[in-house]
Scaffold this motif. Sequence first.
Motif, PDB file in Angstrom:
ATOM      1  N   ASN A 700      14.031 -16.865  10.034  1.00  0.00           N
ATOM      2  CA  ASN A 700      12.768 -16.248  10.436  1.00  0.00           C
ATOM      3  C   ASN A 700      12.656 -14.882   9.763  1.00  0.00           C
ATOM      4  O   ASN A 700      13.531 -14.035   9.921  1.00  0.00           O
ATOM      5  CB  ASN A 700      12.708 -16.037  11.954  1.00  0.00           C
ATOM      6  N   LEU A 701      11.579 -14.655   9.035  1.00  0.00           N
ATOM      7  CA  LEU A 701      11.308 -13.354   8.443  1.00  0.00           C
ATOM      8  C   LEU A 701      10.098 -12.770   9.160  1.00  0.00           C
ATOM      9  O   LEU A 701       9.008 -13.343   9.117  1.00  0.00           O
ATOM     10  CB  LEU A 701      11.021 -13.480   6.939  1.00  0.00           C
ATOM     11  N   ILE A 702      10.309 -11.648   9.836  1.00  0.00           N
ATOM     12  CA  ILE A 702       9.247 -10.996  10.611  1.00  0.00           C
ATOM     13  C   ILE A 702       8.846  -9.724   9.877  1.00  0.00           C
ATOM     14  O   ILE A 702       9.652  -8.815   9.705  1.00  0.00           O
ATOM     15  CB  ILE A 702       9.729 -10.663  12.037  1.00  0.00           C
ATOM     16  N   VAL A 703       7.612  -9.683   9.429  1.00  0.00           N
ATOM     17  CA  VAL A 703       7.098  -8.544   8.656  1.00  0.00           C
ATOM     18  C   VAL A 703       6.129  -7.764   9.529  1.00  0.00           C
ATOM     19  O   VAL A 703       5.103  -8.296   9.962  1.00  0.00           O
ATOM     20  CB  VAL A 703       6.398  -9.016   7.366  1.00  0.00           C
ATOM     21  N   GLN A 704       6.467  -6.494   9.807  1.00  0.00           N
ATOM     22  CA  GLN A 704       5.573  -5.635  10.568  1.00  0.00           C
ATOM     23  C   GLN A 704       4.544  -4.995   9.639  1.00  0.00           C
ATOM     24  O   GLN A 704       4.630  -5.105   8.426  1.00  0.00           O
ATOM     25  CB  GLN A 704       6.377  -4.573  11.303  1.00  0.00           C
ATOM     26  N   TYR A 705       3.610  -4.272  10.225  1.00  0.00           N
ATOM     27  CA  TYR A 705       2.416  -3.861   9.499  1.00  0.00           C
ATOM     28  C   TYR A 705       2.694  -3.046   8.238  1.00  0.00           C
ATOM     29  O   TYR A 705       3.652  -2.293   8.151  1.00  0.00           O
ATOM     30  CB  TYR A 705       1.467  -3.084  10.430  1.00  0.00           C
ATOM     31  N   ASN A 706       1.828  -3.236   7.261  1.00  0.00           N
ATOM     32  CA  ASN A 706       1.799  -2.442   6.040  1.00  0.00           C
ATOM     33  C   ASN A 706       0.360  -2.018   5.790  1.00  0.00           C
ATOM     34  O   ASN A 706      -0.584  -2.678   6.238  1.00  0.00           O
ATOM     35  CB  ASN A 706       2.297  -3.249   4.843  1.00  0.00           C
ATOM     36  N   THR A 707       0.171  -0.922   5.075  1.00  0.00           N
ATOM     37  CA  THR A 707      -1.175  -0.556   4.659  1.00  0.00           C
ATOM     38  C   THR A 707      -1.536  -1.338   3.403  1.00  0.00           C
ATOM     39  O   THR A 707      -0.658  -1.807   2.674  1.00  0.00           O
ATOM     40  CB  THR A 707      -1.289   0.948   4.384  1.00  0.00           C
ATOM     41  N   ASN A 708      -2.836  -1.459   3.151  1.00  0.00           N
ATOM     42  CA  ASN A 708      -3.274  -2.285   2.027  1.00  0.00           C
ATOM     43  C   ASN A 708      -3.338  -1.524   0.712  1.00  0.00           C
ATOM     44  O   ASN A 708      -3.847  -2.034  -0.280  1.00  0.00           O
ATOM     45  CB  ASN A 708      -4.634  -2.921   2.332  1.00  0.00           C
ATOM     46  N   HIS A 709      -2.826  -0.315   0.691  1.00  0.00           N
ATOM     47  CA  HIS A 709      -2.754   0.419  -0.571  1.00  0.00           C
ATOM     48  C   HIS A 709      -1.301   0.812  -0.831  1.00  0.00           C
ATOM     49  O   HIS A 709      -0.501   0.927   0.084  1.00  0.00           O
ATOM     50  CB  HIS A 709      -3.647   1.664  -0.539  1.00  0.00           C
ATOM     51  N   SER A 710      -0.961   0.984  -2.071  1.00  0.00           N
ATOM     52  CA  SER A 710       0.389   1.368  -2.489  1.00  0.00           C
ATOM     53  C   SER A 710       1.443   0.354  -2.072  1.00  0.00           C
ATOM     54  O   SER A 710       2.569   0.714  -1.711  1.00  0.00           O
ATOM     55  CB  SER A 710       0.747   2.756  -1.930  1.00  0.00           C
ATOM     56  N   LEU A 711       1.097  -0.923  -2.121  1.00  0.00           N
ATOM     57  CA  LEU A 711       2.104  -1.957  -1.882  1.00  0.00           C
ATOM     58  C   LEU A 711       3.014  -2.057  -3.103  1.00  0.00           C
ATOM     59  O   LEU A 711       2.566  -1.904  -4.244  1.00  0.00           O
ATOM     60  CB  LEU A 711       1.435  -3.305  -1.635  1.00  0.00           C
ATOM     61  N   VAL A 712       4.284  -2.327  -2.878  1.00  0.00           N
ATOM     62  CA  VAL A 712       5.216  -2.423  -4.004  1.00  0.00           C
ATOM     63  C   VAL A 712       5.061  -3.737  -4.752  1.00  0.00           C
ATOM     64  O   VAL A 712       5.620  -3.902  -5.832  1.00  0.00           O
ATOM     65  CB  VAL A 712       6.678  -2.248  -3.531  1.00  0.00           C
ATOM     66  N   MET A 713       4.310  -4.678  -4.151  1.00  0.00           N
ATOM     67  CA  MET A 713       4.031  -5.941  -4.816  1.00  0.00           C
ATOM     68  C   MET A 713       2.701  -6.465  -4.297  1.00  0.00           C
ATOM     69  O   MET A 713       2.297  -6.141  -3.167  1.00  0.00           O
ATOM     70  CB  MET A 713       5.159  -6.941  -4.555  1.00  0.00           C
TER      71      MET A 713
END
Length: 847
Positions: A700-713
């Motif tokens: 299980n990979l649980i990804v918490q929130y990220n902003t939609n700018h400056s993503l590393v990918m």
Amino acid sequence: MKINFPTLCFALLWGCLLVWSQPLLAQAPAKPSAAKILQDIKKLNVLGSVLYVASHPDDENTRLIAYLANEKLYNTGYLSATRGDGGQNLIGPEISENLGIIRTQELLQARRTDGGHQFFTRANDFGYSKDSKETFNIWDKEQVLADMVWVIRKFRPDVMITRFPPDERAGHGQHAASAILAEEAFEAAGNPKRFPEQLKYVEVWQPKRLLWNTGVWSFGSQAEFDKYVDQLTRVDVGGFNPLLGKSYGEVAAESRSMHKSQGFGASGSRGTSLEYLQHTKGDKAGKELFEGVNTTWARVKGGDKVERIIQKAIDAYKPTEPAAVVPTLLEAKRELAKLPDSYWKKVKLEEVQEVITATMGLYLEATAADFSAAPGQAVQVQVEAINRSAVPVTLQRVQYTFASKDTTLNQKLTNNEPVKYGKQVILPATMQASQPYWLRTAGTLGMFAVAEQQQVGKPENDPAAQVTFNLTVSGEPMQVTVPVVYKRTDPVEGEVYRPFVVTPPVFVNLAEKVYMFANGEPKHVQVRVKSGKAGIVGNLKLDAPKGWKVEPASVPFKLDTKGAELNYVFAIYPPQGQQEAVLKAIATVDGKNYTQGLNEISYSHIPAQITYPEATAKIVKLDLKKKGQKVAYVMGAGDDVPLSLQQIGYDVTMLKDENMRLDYLQQFDAIILGVRAYNTVDRLKHHQATLLEYVKNGGNLIVQYNTNHSLVMPNVGPYQLKLSRDRVTVEEAEVRFLEPNHPVLNTPNKITQKDFEGWVQERGLYFPNEWSKEYTAILSSNDPGEPARNGGLLVAKYGKGHYIYTGYSWFRELPAGVPGAYRLFANLISLGKSDDTAGSKAQNAVN
């Protein structure tokens, strides 16, 4: 029972004077250059002031502030409605009030850089809000308005500028609210019927005009902006200041870069840079911002003679011999003193004295032998005074104003001959501990409680202790007051200052802020007792409500030296049913109870800060089941989720870069990425394939929130999903079950509406708003009047495992001890795991 705690478990985050000058707490005494002194002399002939108004630390336009303060030489202030308590922290784990303290100090460092003054209201940044109506449901609008009026009446700006418009274009409810309040305060400050209780200390004041610092962004397009640009006041803030050796864009970047907890480091700019201002209230300006405002000494009756004398000093000033203008400045000071009492007389008397001491290289300092002391304790204070000029100076007397003590010297300060001596001073037993004034009394979600009018608006406490040097300069009497500070020499950093603080005699710290009881088993609660002075003898106990059992009932302690500490452990037995309560640690010394802990905030870019939070913890008996035991965590921008998961019995491993191997990762029942991990951990773009392979093999990979700018990918999931700025800010907003039969809502904990009660600050943020068919949306929620936001919890089957993206604010709910958040998060970790599967992973880990 005494114990030695592991370091990881128990790390501790350890009538106003003239105009509101900003004391340089924990800063070395100012040592201005000859060029800076000339600029300050020139400022003596400028009698104009401007106040910039917005809602948060980092909202201010540092280019405009730097230009107004250093090119136009106006008294320039920034009024931030809040201290930024509700934001995120990119440099450490501090949130809420502790983050507000960091951002307060970052603002002060920014103002020291760009030359402005800093002010606040009592409003608390409770987090993002979508409109001003929501903001005013939480803020006490009338109280925040009163604070703005108070600052205007104290600072007396000729011109006011807002960062935001009072409508939806502001992009944040608190942004719009700051503009609405600024417009109302502009009118109210000059009305004696509004907030008349303030008039005991100040007079009414009516600024000349109010403008909005706008730009292309507010018009929607360049073409639309071009239609109105001729109606706007333009200011070119891109000039170069030869006395500073920098452009205002370069000064602004240095100022902006002080907002390190926001990740707002900036590069300097050079060349023409236009700012646009739109008229809002008052007399409309044409081409000049201060049009119609007299900023010369002509605005003060009899001030023309002062102006001529100061101009004489400017004309005669020599950078190689600054002290040569001291006689002229002393003449200006004498003429100033003859003028009728007025606001500008007070301001300029203070400024001219600062310039006089600077021109002489007069260095006055008072340092304590330790950075803290308790009331009644002796403090060794070292005084240093040196006059680095030929101007005759006599140090007549040194007053220790905090202890009503003084020393008579009548000693001449000969050119470049230091005078140093030490004195032991007893702190009065009645001295107040150095708790930030806005945290001394419990406030509300929206407002800090500050009862004393004269404290309102100040960025920080006045110095805990001060020393006043009584001097004569060429026969003229002069008083200079400096804060008592602590100074040490660091082998790497060199000379390091920090504020001197007054502390309670004893501290009690609980190891955790929340204790979650997932079953009927007791928990060991660790308590640290630390002395604020020598010779502390007392008893320690934990106070718990009925139904909770504490063993032992109390323990005696003895701390012989200041700073000594002992660690104790108590066993806490929970009640039968699910319950939330408060646990309090109490140290009793000489018949008096002490319930404050010690919290230190230490970063290299701001002075060290100390607070004394109440030694309480939330205790929660939780109805919780879980499958799986071992989880791994990749820290993102910083949060306390790993400690929260340990609270309910998970074994948590913090993943390092070298751990990102499939054979290593497969031991874990779940891997969790911390908040904004895909924004802040650049190496994730190299590890993404390994993480997805881990999922494909059953993890299980649980990804918490990220902003939609400056993503590393560009894509953070195994299938396409698009992040947005969608969020649900009302924490009580209804949560609807889109897939009520999905395992996430049913196993091992049956999730109901009750599990979404008691959430804090918000439901969630930066939800995806587009995703491929492979994802299943589990929950739906929305703020009032908005469409449904279904992207807060997405689950996708990928190979044998599950990829989970969630924008719900676990980083706030879990550390706050919200029971339902724990139950649902345990389901995320347990997804797809039978009891046998979980047991097999745990056994494999043992083998």
